[in-house]
Design a protein around this motif. Structure first.
Motif, short mmCIF file in Angstrom:
data_model
loop_
_atom_site.label_atom_id
_atom_site.label_comp_id
_atom_site.label_asym_id
_atom_site.label_seq_id
_atom_site.Cartn_x
_atom_site.Cartn_y
_atom_site.Cartn_z
N ASP A 49 0.83 -1.21 0.00
CA ASP A 49 0.00 0.00 0.00
C ASP A 49 0.87 1.26 0.00
OD1 ASP A 49 -2.22 -1.62 0.02
OD2 ASP A 49 -2.59 -1.41 2.18
N THR A 79 7.36 0.28 -10.81
CA THR A 79 7.15 -1.15 -10.98
C THR A 79 8.06 -1.89 -10.02
OG1 THR A 79 6.67 -0.83 -13.31
CG2 THR A 79 7.22 -3.07 -12.62
N SER A 85 2.35 1.75 -3.52
CA SER A 85 1.38 2.22 -4.51
C SER A 85 0.93 3.65 -4.22
CB SER A 85 0.19 1.28 -4.59
OG SER A 85 -0.50 1.25 -3.36
N THR A 86 0.94 4.07 -2.95
CA THR A 86 0.54 5.43 -2.60
C THR A 86 1.65 6.44 -2.92
OG1 THR A 86 -0.87 4.63 -0.82
CG2 THR A 86 -0.18 6.93 -0.70
N PRO A 142 3.23 5.67 -7.30
CA PRO A 142 2.17 5.01 -8.09
C PRO A 142 2.62 4.54 -9.47
CG PRO A 142 1.78 7.37 -7.96
CD PRO A 142 2.93 7.06 -7.04
N SER A 143 3.62 5.18 -10.05
CA SER A 143 4.05 4.79 -11.39
C SER A 143 5.23 3.81 -11.38
CB SER A 143 4.42 6.03 -12.21
OG SER A 143 5.51 6.70 -11.61
#
Length: 99
Positions: free
Chosen positions: A52, A62, A55-56, A59-60
């Motif tokens: 989490d 990988t 991703s927060t 976000p871009s």
């Protein structure tokens, strides 16, 4: 007179040796060993809090690889949108660590 010269040389030599700064190479080696104490894990084995946080805050990005150490800290190798790579460190609660 010879004894006085010898005493002065010995005292000055002792002062010079004590005043010399200790090399800090040992500190860098210890830090490097601590950082490299990670073992690779599957990215699916990461705690949800770490996923989490990634991703927060990124976000871009990988996620390429994930590692864990004995203290429950995680090392993440990510690829950024611009193609560069980075290493991030987090604890099990998803807090970012400076290492």
């Amino acid at each position: 007179m010879k004894k006085l010269v010898y005493v002065i040389v010995i005292v000055l030599g002792g002062i010079v040796l004590n005043a010399a700064e200790e090399p800090k190479v040992q500190d860098m080696l210890v830090e490097e060993l601590i950082i490299q104490d990670f073992t690779e894990i599957s990215t699916s084995d990461l705690p949800q809090a770490v996923i989490d946080a990634l991703s927060t805050d990124f976000p871009s990005a990988t996620l390429n690889k994930a590692y864990v150490n004995g203290e429950g800290q995680y090392k993440l190798e990510i690829a950024k949108e611009d193609g560069s790579t980075a290493e991030l460190y987090a604890d099990a609660e998803g807090n970012w660590l400076e290492m």
